[in-house]
Design an enzyme around this catalytic site. Structure first.
Site, mmCIF file in Angstrom:
data_model
loop_
_atom_site.group_PDB
_atom_site.id
_atom_site.type_symbol
_atom_site.label_atom_id
_atom_site.label_comp_id
_atom_site.label_asym_id
_atom_site.label_seq_id
_atom_site.Cartn_x
_atom_site.Cartn_y
_atom_site.Cartn_z
ATOM 1 C CE1 TYR A 144 -3.450 -2.759 0.618
ATOM 2 C CE2 TYR A 144 -4.590 -0.586 1.005
ATOM 3 C CZ TYR A 144 -4.684 -1.892 0.708
ATOM 4 O OH TYR A 144 -5.704 -2.580 0.571
ATOM 5 C CE LYS A 195 2.077 -17.676 -2.586
ATOM 6 N NZ LYS A 195 1.289 -18.734 -2.512
ATOM 7 C CG ASP A 228 -1.827 -20.105 -1.224
ATOM 8 O OD1 ASP A 228 -1.119 -20.087 -0.130
ATOM 9 O OD2 ASP A 228 -1.311 -20.727 -2.407
ATOM 10 C CG ASP A 252 -8.101 -4.753 1.686
ATOM 11 O OD1 ASP A 252 -9.054 -4.440 2.374
ATOM 12 O OD2 ASP A 252 -8.001 -4.900 0.447
ATOM 13 C CG ASP A 256 -13.655 -7.069 1.975
ATOM 14 O OD1 ASP A 256 -13.335 -6.493 2.947
ATOM 15 O OD2 ASP A 256 -14.261 -6.749 0.858
HETATM 16 C C1 IPM Z 1 -10.469 -1.393 3.931
HETATM 17 C C2 IPM Z 1 -10.842 -0.784 2.716
HETATM 18 C C3 IPM Z 1 -9.569 0.225 2.337
HETATM 19 C C4 IPM Z 1 -8.171 -0.501 2.293
HETATM 20 C C5 IPM Z 1 -9.588 0.986 1.021
HETATM 21 C C6 IPM Z 1 -11.180 1.815 0.974
HETATM 22 C C7 IPM Z 1 -8.453 1.889 0.893
HETATM 23 O O1 IPM Z 1 -10.913 -1.827 1.722
HETATM 24 O O2 IPM Z 1 -10.375 -0.809 5.062
HETATM 25 O O3 IPM Z 1 -10.263 -2.577 3.973
HETATM 26 O O4 IPM Z 1 -7.975 -1.174 1.226
HETATM 27 O O5 IPM Z 1 -7.586 -0.574 3.298
HETATM 28 MG MG MG Z 2 -10.887 -3.820 2.451
#
Ligand code: IPM
Ligand code: MG
Length: 367
Positions: A144, A195, A228, A252, A256
């Protein structure tokens, strides 16, 4: 004795103002019904700030954040800005600047399956029942933020996009320490996810985690997993995990994925922490959901759960954090659902964003 804290609120874009609006109701309730005083002030972050000031986070707002005790954020981004504004003033850049400037290197993303919502999960109830894992995502390093980065023109008319992934020993060590400390207060197990079979940054990551474990945390169980495989194990048998510590990009993606185990991205809070004395940042992990913005249907619970984390970690009020979490569970037990968590559940009632917030306040008042 009344204790008072300053909370900077950055609603952001899309559904941000609706979900943060429900947090305001809880704060008003806290201010009137408890001995804690939360002084709030608003600021712009993301596309709304780019529209107003040309940048997604102004120095003035950043300065205000620095002078607060904590920050609560809604969500940033949307198609209005995607690909239409310069890359360095896109809404997401404001959030990244905020995290980096405050050096909020440890992002805690707890995944807890609430019993009442077990049928909203896309996995079988027996796989996710009582699931409680914590992802600790490194938040200020890795791909990032690494330089050099960019898109360059090549002589043959092609372009080349490039990023740099880098981690130093101390960047890895400090986030691993957060994971070990948390595991000590939970089920005593850390899984470090990398990884290391391909990436040097991961090779170093693994070595630093092993060294720290040997030196200071040998009472904690530690294992290592390739990212993975981790993604696969999270849907195969997520309850094998307690604390997962991983780098910025892997965290990240995995967070999710783990959010969906609970049934909805709309349920997951997060806390981003740095060194003692820095204001911490609390935000739902979901995005700004522009497709449903302004319709009063977004799920405000991830934001309210983020406020609960703020009560615990920044305002030293475990009791009020617990109370808010309990109020939310009770509302769900009563069958109230925003549309994202309706699922196929029977005897549930679909409610709007504001009705969900109101129901939480009623429960708080009755507890
Ligand atoms: C998160 C989001 C952010 C990230 C974006 C909005 C920059 O996806 O907080 O997980 O990638 O960190
Ligand atoms: Mg995210």
């Amino acid at each position: 004795m009344t204790t008072s804290y300053k909370l900077k609120i950055l609603a952001g874009d899309g559904i941000g103002s609706e979900i943060v609006g429900e947090a305001h109701k809880v704060i008003d309730w806290i201010n009137s019904a408890t001995d804690l005083r939360i002084e709030t002030s608003e600021g712009l972050l993301g596309g709304c700030s780019t529209d107003a000031h040309g940048v997604p986070l102004t120095d003035e707002t950043l300065n205000d954040c620095n002078n607060s005790d904590a920050i609560l954020m809604g969500a940033v981004g949307g198609p209005k800005w995607d690909g239409k504004v310069a890359y360095d003033v896109r809404p997401e850049a404001g959030l990244l600047k905020l995290r980096k400037s405050l050096d909020l290197y440890a992002n805690l993303r707890p995944t807890k399956v609430i019993d009442a919502l077990i049928d909203s999960s896309s996995l079988k109830p027996e796989i996710v029942k009582e699931l409680d894992i914590m992802i600790v995502r490194e938040l200020t390093g890795g791909l990032y933020f690494g330089t050099p980065r960019g898109i360059e023109d090549l002589k043959n008319g092609e372009q080349r996009g490039f990023n740099t992934c880098s981690y130093t020993t101390s960047e890895i060590e400090r986030v691993a320490r957060v994971a070990f400390e948390l595991a000590g207060k939970r089920n005593g197990k850390v899984t470090s996810c990398d990884k290391a079979n391909v990436l040097e940054t991961s090779k170093l990551w693994r070595q630093v985690v092993i060294d720290l474990h040997e030196r200071e945390y040998s009472d904690i169980e530690l294992d290592h997993i390739y990212v993975d495989n981790c993604a696969m194990q999270l849907v195969r048998d997520p309850r094998q995990f307690d604390v997962i510590v991983t780098d910025n990009l892997f965290g990240d993606i995995l967070s999710d994925e783990s959010a969906m185990l609970t049934g909805s991205l709309g349920m997951l809070p997060s806390a981003s922490m740095g060194n003692e004395g820095t204001p911490y940042l609390y935000e739902p992990i979901h995005g700004s959901a522009p497709d449903i913005a302004g319709k009063n249907i977004a799920n405000p619970l991830a934001t309210l759960l983020s406020l609960a984390l703020c009560l615990r970690y920044s305002f030293n009020r475990n009791d009020l954090g617990q109370k808010l979490e309990d109020a939310i569970s009770t509302v769900l037990d009563d069958g109230l659902r925003t549309s994202d968590i309706m699922g196929t559940a029977k005897n549930c009632k679909q409610v709007s964003t504001s009705e969900m917030g109101d129901a939480v306040i009623v429960k708080l008042g009755a507890m």
